[in-house]
Design a protein around this motif. Structure first.
Motif, PDB file in Angstrom:
ATOM      1  N   THR A  81     -38.437 -64.087  14.406  1.00 24.63           N
ATOM      2  CA  THR A  81     -37.403 -65.130  14.335  1.00 24.63           C
ATOM      3  C   THR A  81     -38.567 -66.941  14.036  1.00 24.63           C
ATOM      4  O   THR A  81     -38.550 -67.689  13.133  1.00 24.63           O
ATOM      5  N   TYR A 136     -42.780 -60.244   2.246  1.00 22.65           N
ATOM      6  CA  TYR A 136     -42.999 -62.014   2.124  1.00 22.65           C
ATOM      7  C   TYR A 136     -44.602 -61.698   2.330  1.00 22.65           C
ATOM      8  O   TYR A 136     -45.167 -60.915   3.019  1.00 22.65           O
ATOM      9  N   PRO A 155     -39.991 -66.973   6.401  1.00 19.80           N
ATOM     10  CA  PRO A 155     -39.104 -67.954   5.565  1.00 19.80           C
ATOM     11  C   PRO A 155     -37.713 -67.670   5.835  1.00 19.80           C
ATOM     12  O   PRO A 155     -36.394 -66.199   6.686  1.00 19.80           O
ATOM     13  N   GLU A 156     -36.757 -68.320   6.126  1.00 20.33           N
ATOM     14  CA  GLU A 156     -35.574 -68.831   6.630  1.00 20.33           C
ATOM     15  C   GLU A 156     -34.156 -67.592   5.343  1.00 20.33           C
ATOM     16  O   GLU A 156     -33.812 -67.271   5.537  1.00 20.33           O
ATOM     17  N   ASP A 157     -34.689 -67.923   4.114  1.00 18.28           N
ATOM     18  CA  ASP A 157     -33.497 -67.163   3.654  1.00 18.28           C
ATOM     19  C   ASP A 157     -34.049 -65.514   3.373  1.00 18.28           C
ATOM     20  O   ASP A 157     -33.708 -64.718   2.844  1.00 18.28           O
ATOM     21  N   ALA A 158     -35.413 -65.384   4.005  1.00 20.45           N
ATOM     22  CA  ALA A 158     -35.596 -63.390   4.197  1.00 20.45           C
ATOM     23  C   ALA A 158     -34.373 -63.050   4.564  1.00 20.45           C
ATOM     24  O   ALA A 158     -34.320 -61.642   4.542  1.00 20.45           O
ATOM     25  N   GLN A 159     -33.919 -63.821   5.960  1.00 22.79           N
ATOM     26  CA  GLN A 159     -32.912 -63.344   6.795  1.00 22.79           C
ATOM     27  C   GLN A 159     -32.975 -61.571   7.115  1.00 22.79           C
ATOM     28  O   GLN A 159     -32.290 -61.330   7.433  1.00 22.79           O
TER      29      GLN A 159
END
Length: 332
Positions: A81, A136, A155-159
């Protein structure tokens, strides 16, 4: 004629038996003392015979300059994270490409393709061999001798917060270093380096570390870069950051994840004296155990590693006699 020989043997039978017993005694003595060079106890031979009969094969080495270097400056702060910080150290302008969630099978297939099909000289070549089986990608341009830290993060949208239990289908992070200039690829034998990096997540909180490093050669081979184990003559200094219990925990997690090797964990010391004579500088690496513990004078007396007792198949020096003389003259 045969009858005459038998009669003569009968008449002188006592002398015949004495001669036969004497010959058997001499042959047995020769075997025990190792006069014929057979596998008898070495302790019964003198030093000159030991030196000639226990010589270990010396591996022929070829000097190759590695233009790539990669370190993790702060492994305790890395996580899936929060990301990870990498410090490249390259001799030429290079490109650092980080692949998050790289497919394990596709990566090893790509290494085999480098041997049989095409050479992985650029990031695009690796991506084609991977069939884009990663989550990614991040890329950084590295100037020559630039040791600035490079930050890599999903990235955060990769979750993605976890790569699941073992056996895992994806490596958390794979870092690829390639030469940026095409002319440099014609100069160096090593054209790329692939580093597989473990990043802690919710399933495995093992500290961040480089698990494997593969050096890709222009001729089509690739080699697994492994650590040498230096001799230790004194207890290792205590560290305030990592305790013995934490090291044991990390080792257990590595074994559970199937990432721990069978080699011993020996810490490198400031003292590099030979473990046998305690006088000469350590110079010889023993294979396959990779212990670096013998000097030039003691290497010829051992067929087994003095540290782990494993039989030595091959050995090679860290530096030649000429280099040692030049180094000593420089210090003087």
């Amino acid at each position: 004629m045969a009858a005459v020989f038998l009669v003569t043997l009968y008449e002188y039978s006592p002398l015949f038996y004495i001669a036969l017993v004497s010959v058997c005694f001499l042959v047995t003595s020769a075997l025990v003392l190792g006069w014929f060079g057979l596998g008898v106890p070495v302790i019964l031979r003198n030093s000159e015979e030991t030196e000639s009969s226990t010589r270990v094969l010396k591996k022929r080495m070829r000097q190759v300059k590695n233009p790539f270097g990669l370190e993790i400056p702060n492994p305790s702060a890395a996580s899936v994270t929060r990301g990870v910080t990498l410090t490249p150290d390259c001799l030429e302008d290079c490109v650092l490409t980080c692949y998050w969630g790289c497919n394990v099978q596709k990566l090893h297939e790509a290494l085999q393709k480098h041997v049989y099909c095409f050479r992985i000289k650029t990031p695009q070549a690796l991506e084609d061999a991977l069939y884009n089986e990663y989550l990614y990608k991040q890329q950084h341009f590295i100037k020559k001798n630039d040791k600035a830290e490079k930050y890599c993060q999903l990235p955060e949208d990769a979750q993605v917060v976890d790569f699941g239990p073992v056996p895992r289908a994806r490596y958390p992070l794979v870092a690829l270093l390639t030469l940026a200039d095409e002319e440099d690829r014609e100069i160096y034998d090593i054209i790329a380096m692939v580093a597989v990096i473990h990043i802690p997540d919710q399933s495995y909180r093992l500290s961040c570390r480089i698990l494997y490093q593969y050096l890709l050669l222009a001729q089509g081979q690739y080699h697994d870069l492994k650590q040498l184990f230096m001799s230790a003559n004194s207890p290792a200094p205590s560290s305030s950051t990592t305790s013995h219990d934490e090291s044991s925990t990390d080792r257990g997690l590595l074994e559970k994840a199937g990432l721990a090797g069978d080699e011993p964990e020996l810490q490198e010391e400031n003292s590099k004296d030979c473990v046998v004579c305690q006088n000469g500088p350590v110079n010889w690496v023993l294979l396959p155990c990779r212990h670096t513990c013998l000097c030039d004078g003691c290497i010829k007396y051992f067929q087994q590693c003095p540290m782990c007792r494993q039989f030595v198949q091959e050995s090679f020096p860290l530096c030649s006699k000429k280099e040692q003389d030049e180094d000593e003259s420089t210090h003087v």
